[in-house]
Design a protein around this motif. Sequence first.
Motif, PDB file in Angstrom:
ATOM      1  N   THR A 129       0.846  -1.185   0.000  1.00  0.00           N
ATOM      2  CA  THR A 129       0.000   0.000   0.000  1.00  0.00           C
ATOM      3  C   THR A 129       0.882   1.234   0.000  1.00  0.00           C
ATOM      4  OG1 THR A 129      -1.678  -1.213   1.227  1.00  0.00           O
ATOM      5  CG2 THR A 129      -1.884   1.183   1.184  1.00  0.00           C
ATOM      6  N   THR A 158       0.894   5.174   0.383  1.00  0.00           N
ATOM      7  CA  THR A 158       0.143   6.327   0.866  1.00  0.00           C
ATOM      8  C   THR A 158       0.783   7.592   0.321  1.00  0.00           C
ATOM      9  OG1 THR A 158      -0.342   5.112   2.883  1.00  0.00           O
ATOM     10  CG2 THR A 158      -0.767   7.473   2.914  1.00  0.00           C
ATOM     11  N   THR A 159      -0.075   8.454  -0.218  1.00  0.00           N
ATOM     12  CA  THR A 159       0.397   9.723  -0.780  1.00  0.00           C
ATOM     13  C   THR A 159      -0.336  10.882  -0.114  1.00  0.00           C
ATOM     14  OG1 THR A 159      -1.278   9.805  -2.524  1.00  0.00           O
ATOM     15  CG2 THR A 159       0.762   8.611  -3.021  1.00  0.00           C
ATOM     16  N   GLY A 183      -6.781   8.978  -1.547  1.00  0.00           N
ATOM     17  CA  GLY A 183      -6.379   7.869  -0.697  1.00  0.00           C
ATOM     18  C   GLY A 183      -5.187   7.114  -1.224  1.00  0.00           C
ATOM     19  N   ALA A 184      -4.897   6.012  -0.575  1.00  0.00           N
ATOM     20  CA  ALA A 184      -3.710   5.218  -0.884  1.00  0.00           C
ATOM     21  C   ALA A 184      -3.924   4.371  -2.134  1.00  0.00           C
ATOM     22  CB  ALA A 184      -3.369   4.333   0.300  1.00  0.00           C
ATOM     23  N   SER A 237      -3.059   0.629  -3.770  1.00  0.00           N
ATOM     24  CA  SER A 237      -2.732  -0.720  -3.304  1.00  0.00           C
ATOM     25  C   SER A 237      -2.401  -1.614  -4.480  1.00  0.00           C
ATOM     26  CB  SER A 237      -3.898  -1.333  -2.533  1.00  0.00           C
ATOM     27  OG  SER A 237      -4.054  -0.708  -1.293  1.00  0.00           O
TER      28      SER A 237
END
Length: 143
Positions: free
Chosen positions: A104, A106-107, A112-113, A115
């Motif tokens: 995953t 995350t930014t 959202g992230a 995956s």
Amino acid sequence: MWMLAEGLESAVAIGVLWAALALPGWVDVRWWWVALAIVAAVGYMVVVPQWRYLVHRWEVTDTAVYTQVGWWSRERRIAPMSRIQTVDYTESGLSRLFGLATVTITTASAAGALSVAGLDRTVARQLADELTHKADAVEGDAT
């Protein structure tokens, strides 16, 4: 793994339907509904994972991470290396049975992230390491 997950979800849905149809007041036609639900669940269990496999894509370049997911509606996302905040490696109980893992990313995006699911454990660990090193090498604060 996706077939087993869909199979478990289908089994739960059929169990709930079976229990609901066992309630007083339902006519004898109820068994046709259960048979139809079983056929639909088996079809869903076979078709959906294969369709997901055909659509599920990811790629890493020196500048970004690209992902594509979805089987009814498609979502394509691009995360520039400069925006990556964290990289997580996870193994669910089911994925562990198959030697798979999820990475995953995350930014700082409101979407959202990202995956990347269903990766071989070794590939997932290498991807997490690669993304961590590439994101660290890019100047900026990932915001």
